[in-house]
Design a protein around this motif. Structure first.
Motif, PDB file in Angstrom:
ATOM      1  N   ILE A  60       0.838  -1.199   0.000  1.00 51.35           N
ATOM      2  CA  ILE A  60       0.000   0.000   0.000  1.00 51.35           C
ATOM      3  C   ILE A  60       0.876   1.253   0.000  1.00 51.35           C
ATOM      4  O   ILE A  60       0.607   2.219  -0.721  1.00 51.35           O
ATOM      5  CB  ILE A  60      -0.949  -0.010   1.212  1.00 51.35           C
ATOM      6  CG1 ILE A  60      -2.019  -1.087   1.009  1.00 51.35           C
ATOM      7  CG2 ILE A  60      -1.603   1.361   1.418  1.00 51.35           C
ATOM      8  CD1 ILE A  60      -2.855  -1.371   2.227  1.00 51.35           C
ATOM      9  N   GLY A  61       1.934   1.245   0.810  1.00 50.47           N
ATOM     10  CA  GLY A  61       2.854   2.373   0.827  1.00 50.47           C
ATOM     11  C   GLY A  61       3.465   2.619  -0.537  1.00 50.47           C
ATOM     12  O   GLY A  61       3.565   3.758  -1.002  1.00 50.47           O
ATOM     13  N   THR A  62       3.862   1.529  -1.221  1.00 50.88           N
ATOM     14  CA  THR A  62       4.442   1.656  -2.560  1.00 50.88           C
ATOM     15  C   THR A  62       3.409   2.193  -3.540  1.00 50.88           C
ATOM     16  O   THR A  62       3.709   3.066  -4.363  1.00 50.88           O
ATOM     17  CB  THR A  62       4.967   0.298  -3.044  1.00 50.88           C
ATOM     18  OG1 THR A  62       6.010  -0.140  -2.166  1.00 50.88           O
ATOM     19  CG2 THR A  62       5.513   0.397  -4.458  1.00 50.88           C
ATOM     20  N   ALA A  63       2.174   1.680  -3.475  1.00 52.27           N
ATOM     21  CA  ALA A  63       1.126   2.138  -4.391  1.00 52.27           C
ATOM     22  C   ALA A  63       0.855   3.629  -4.207  1.00 52.27           C
ATOM     23  O   ALA A  63       0.700   4.375  -5.188  1.00 52.27           O
ATOM     24  CB  ALA A  63      -0.147   1.326  -4.177  1.00 52.27           C
ATOM     25  N   PHE A  64       0.784   4.083  -2.951  1.00 50.01           N
ATOM     26  CA  PHE A  64       0.596   5.507  -2.692  1.00 50.01           C
ATOM     27  C   PHE A  64       1.725   6.329  -3.319  1.00 50.01           C
ATOM     28  O   PHE A  64       1.486   7.339  -4.003  1.00 50.01           O
ATOM     29  CB  PHE A  64       0.556   5.782  -1.183  1.00 50.01           C
ATOM     30  CG  PHE A  64      -0.818   5.780  -0.588  1.00 50.01           C
ATOM     31  CD1 PHE A  64      -1.764   6.720  -0.970  1.00 50.01           C
ATOM     32  CD2 PHE A  64      -1.169   4.847   0.382  1.00 50.01           C
ATOM     33  CE1 PHE A  64      -3.031   6.725  -0.401  1.00 50.01           C
ATOM     34  CE2 PHE A  64      -2.439   4.839   0.945  1.00 50.01           C
ATOM     35  CZ  PHE A  64      -3.377   5.779   0.554  1.00 50.01           C
ATOM     36  N   ILE A  65       2.958   5.889  -3.088  1.00 48.04           N
ATOM     37  CA  ILE A  65       4.100   6.653  -3.585  1.00 48.04           C
ATOM     38  C   ILE A  65       4.099   6.712  -5.104  1.00 48.04           C
ATOM     39  O   ILE A  65       4.395   7.761  -5.698  1.00 48.04           O
ATOM     40  CB  ILE A  65       5.419   6.048  -3.058  1.00 48.04           C
ATOM     41  CG1 ILE A  65       5.584   6.387  -1.574  1.00 48.04           C
ATOM     42  CG2 ILE A  65       6.616   6.572  -3.859  1.00 48.04           C
ATOM     43  CD1 ILE A  65       5.639   7.886  -1.287  1.00 48.04           C
ATOM     44  N   GLU A  84       3.710  10.149  -9.833  1.00 47.12           N
ATOM     45  CA  GLU A  84       3.112  10.537 -11.112  1.00 47.12           C
ATOM     46  C   GLU A  84       2.497  11.924 -11.025  1.00 47.12           C
ATOM     47  O   GLU A  84       2.662  12.751 -11.933  1.00 47.12           O
ATOM     48  CB  GLU A  84       2.051   9.501 -11.519  1.00 47.12           C
ATOM     49  CG  GLU A  84       2.632   8.129 -11.833  1.00 47.12           C
ATOM     50  CD  GLU A  84       1.562   7.044 -11.896  1.00 47.12           C
ATOM     51  OE1 GLU A  84       0.351   7.386 -11.820  1.00 47.12           O
ATOM     52  OE2 GLU A  84       1.922   5.857 -12.017  1.00 47.12           O
ATOM     53  N   GLU A  85       1.780  12.183  -9.924  1.00 47.14           N
ATOM     54  CA  GLU A  85       1.150  13.483  -9.764  1.00 47.14           C
ATOM     55  C   GLU A  85       2.198  14.584  -9.564  1.00 47.14           C
ATOM     56  O   GLU A  85       2.030  15.705 -10.064  1.00 47.14           O
ATOM     57  CB  GLU A  85       0.189  13.452  -8.574  1.00 47.14           C
ATOM     58  CG  GLU A  85      -1.015  12.556  -8.778  1.00 47.14           C
ATOM     59  CD  GLU A  85      -1.847  12.966  -9.966  1.00 47.14           C
ATOM     60  OE1 GLU A  85      -2.157  14.177 -10.095  1.00 47.14           O
ATOM     61  OE2 GLU A  85      -2.191  12.090 -10.785  1.00 47.14           O
ATOM     62  N   ALA A  86       3.258  14.262  -8.840  1.00 47.69           N
ATOM     63  CA  ALA A  86       4.321  15.248  -8.609  1.00 47.69           C
ATOM     64  C   ALA A  86       4.991  15.637  -9.924  1.00 47.69           C
ATOM     65  O   ALA A  86       5.290  16.819 -10.156  1.00 47.69           O
ATOM     66  CB  ALA A  86       5.355  14.686  -7.632  1.00 47.69           C
ATOM     67  N   GLU A  87       5.216  14.642 -10.780  1.00 48.30           N
ATOM     68  CA  GLU A  87       5.855  14.934 -12.068  1.00 48.30           C
ATOM     69  C   GLU A  87       4.977  15.869 -12.907  1.00 48.30           C
ATOM     70  O   GLU A  87       5.475  16.826 -13.514  1.00 48.30           O
ATOM     71  CB  GLU A  87       6.108  13.637 -12.829  1.00 48.30           C
ATOM     72  CG  GLU A  87       6.838  13.838 -14.142  1.00 48.30           C
ATOM     73  CD  GLU A  87       7.180  12.534 -14.837  1.00 48.30           C
ATOM     74  OE1 GLU A  87       7.814  12.602 -15.906  1.00 48.30           O
ATOM     75  OE2 GLU A  87       6.813  11.457 -14.314  1.00 48.30           O
ATOM     76  N   MET A  88       3.664  15.621 -12.906  1.00 45.67           N
ATOM     77  CA  MET A  88       2.754  16.477 -13.673  1.00 45.67           C
ATOM     78  C   MET A  88       2.681  17.881 -13.080  1.00 45.67           C
ATOM     79  O   MET A  88       2.478  18.860 -13.802  1.00 45.67           O
ATOM     80  CB  MET A  88       1.361  15.847 -13.726  1.00 45.67           C
ATOM     81  CG  MET A  88       1.284  14.604 -14.605  1.00 45.67           C
ATOM     82  SD  MET A  88      -0.420  14.031 -14.865  1.00 45.67           S
ATOM     83  CE  MET A  88      -0.793  13.383 -13.228  1.00 45.67           C
ATOM     84  N   PHE A  89       2.855  17.976 -11.753  1.00 43.98           N
ATOM     85  CA  PHE A  89       2.783  19.264 -11.072  1.00 43.98           C
ATOM     86  C   PHE A  89       4.121  19.992 -11.075  1.00 43.98           C
ATOM     87  O   PHE A  89       4.207  21.150 -10.676  1.00 43.98           O
ATOM     88  CB  PHE A  89       2.296  19.060  -9.636  1.00 43.98           C
ATOM     89  CG  PHE A  89       1.851  20.315  -8.941  1.00 43.98           C
ATOM     90  CD1 PHE A  89       0.860  21.127  -9.491  1.00 43.98           C
ATOM     91  CD2 PHE A  89       2.398  20.696  -7.721  1.00 43.98           C
ATOM     92  CE1 PHE A  89       0.440  22.291  -8.845  1.00 43.98           C
ATOM     93  CE2 PHE A  89       1.985  21.849  -7.065  1.00 43.98           C
ATOM     94  CZ  PHE A  89       1.004  22.650  -7.636  1.00 43.98           C
TER      95      PHE A  89
END
Length: 328
Positions: free
Chosen positions: A116-121, A126-131
């Motif tokens: 779960i920790g890996t999935a969150f990261i 992905e979101e950080a790269e887009m932002f």
């Protein structure tokens, strides 16, 4: 405001939420040179972290709420409304298939938390790269890293946002609440005038750690309904004045099959354990004495509404320690 690991709430002589707010905002600005995303679960810890980050960075901060498919009934709607009331913009990302897929066939509690920790990261990367950022703000608090093996202690359970982080993590983690305990975070929330939300503490891995054994979409649905029944009946008892609001109250779906009877037929269903505890800072907890009739109603509703799936309902009377609050 913060206290050392292992100390009790009474050991703090001086608590100054305003001083902590000023220091935390300054630390966030120093740690994040440009912009950041914020992991927002709707819980008090991540909400306080998100509010402080917004104060520090304004539009350069983006709060993200991930729908893992492991949330409670109505969670997405409640959390979205809560953030609107708090004045904090938030993006909701649907990711149920991703998380349930990562948990397929997994029964070990520690492995669940790691996955779960890996999935969150991966979602946050992905979101950080887009932002356009490499930073992630989390609402990590002291019990998270202490129970994950910090402060020279054994690992009690890996918290997904600490020990559950992958080794190839690409993000820089910022944790403005890292040295606070739950009661201190709540004190800070009151100081920040964050709207009161009746959302009791809820584990980051969600219902995955309230589903003993393999996590499937069907078993999560059973745990979700059983959990909702417990919350509804406890809330009803509170409103009727039969008990005060506990720290936490929920249901756990156990990885056992137990014989039951429907009509004249023998059936095998699963068992549910009800957990109701009092605590101050989540480092210890006491099982609560509750109205017997309420427990009977909970058992009747769970076995009736989940006929053929749940045959037995138990009440957990174990304190922390020796148990933890959550089962996994």
């Amino acid at each position: 405001m913060a206290r050392g690991a292992g100390s009790s709430p009474d050991e703090d002589d001086v608590r100054d939420p305003e001083a902590f707010r000023v220091e935390a905002v300054a630390r966030i600005r120093a740690a994040v040179p440009e912009r950041t995303i914020v992991a927002a679960s709707g819980g008090i810890d991540s909400t306080v972290a998100a509010i402080l980050t917004q104060e520090a960075l304004g539009e350069k901060a983006r709060a993200i709420f991930v729908d893992t498919g492991l949330l409670r009934e109505g969670e997405v709607e409640k959390v979205s409304a809560f953030f609107r009331e708090s004045g904090l913009p938030i993006s909701v990302l649907p990711a149920a298939d991703r998380f349930l897929g990562a948990l397929a066939g997994v029964t070990d509690p520690e492995e669940k938390r790691r996955r779960i920790g890996t999935a969150f990261i991966r979602v946050f990367e992905e979101e950080a790269e887009m932002f356009g950022t490499s930073h992630l703000v989390q609402g990590t608090i002291a019990p998270d890293w202490i129970e994950s093996g910090g402060a020279l202690r054994d690992t009690i359970k890996t918290h997904h946002n600490v020990g559950g982080l992958p080794k190839d993590l690409k993000l820089q983690i910022v944790e403005p609440l890292r040295d606070l305990y739950k009661d201190e975070v709540r004190q800070l929330a009151r100081h920040l005038k964050i709207p009161q939300f009746d959302r009791q503490p809820f584990p980051g891995p969600g219902l995955a750690v309230r589903v003993g054994g393999e996590v499937t979409r069907e078993r999560v649905a059973v745990a979700r309904r059983a959990n909702a029944i417990v919350e509804e009946e406890v809330d009803r008892a509170i409103e009727a004045g039969r008990m005060t609001r506990p720290w936490q109250y929920f249901a756990v779906l156990l990885p056992v099959r137990t014989v039951g009877v429907i009509g004249d037929n023998r059936v095998y269903g699963e068992a549910v354990s009800v957990r109701i505890v009092e605590s101050v800072d989540a480092m210890s907890a006491v099982a609560t004495t509750v109205p017997w009739e309420m427990l009977r109603t909970i058992a009747e509703r769970i076995t009736r509404e989940l006929t053929g799936r749940v045959s037995r309902v138990l009440y957990d009377v174990t304190d922390k320690p020796p148990a933890t609050i959550e089962w996994e």
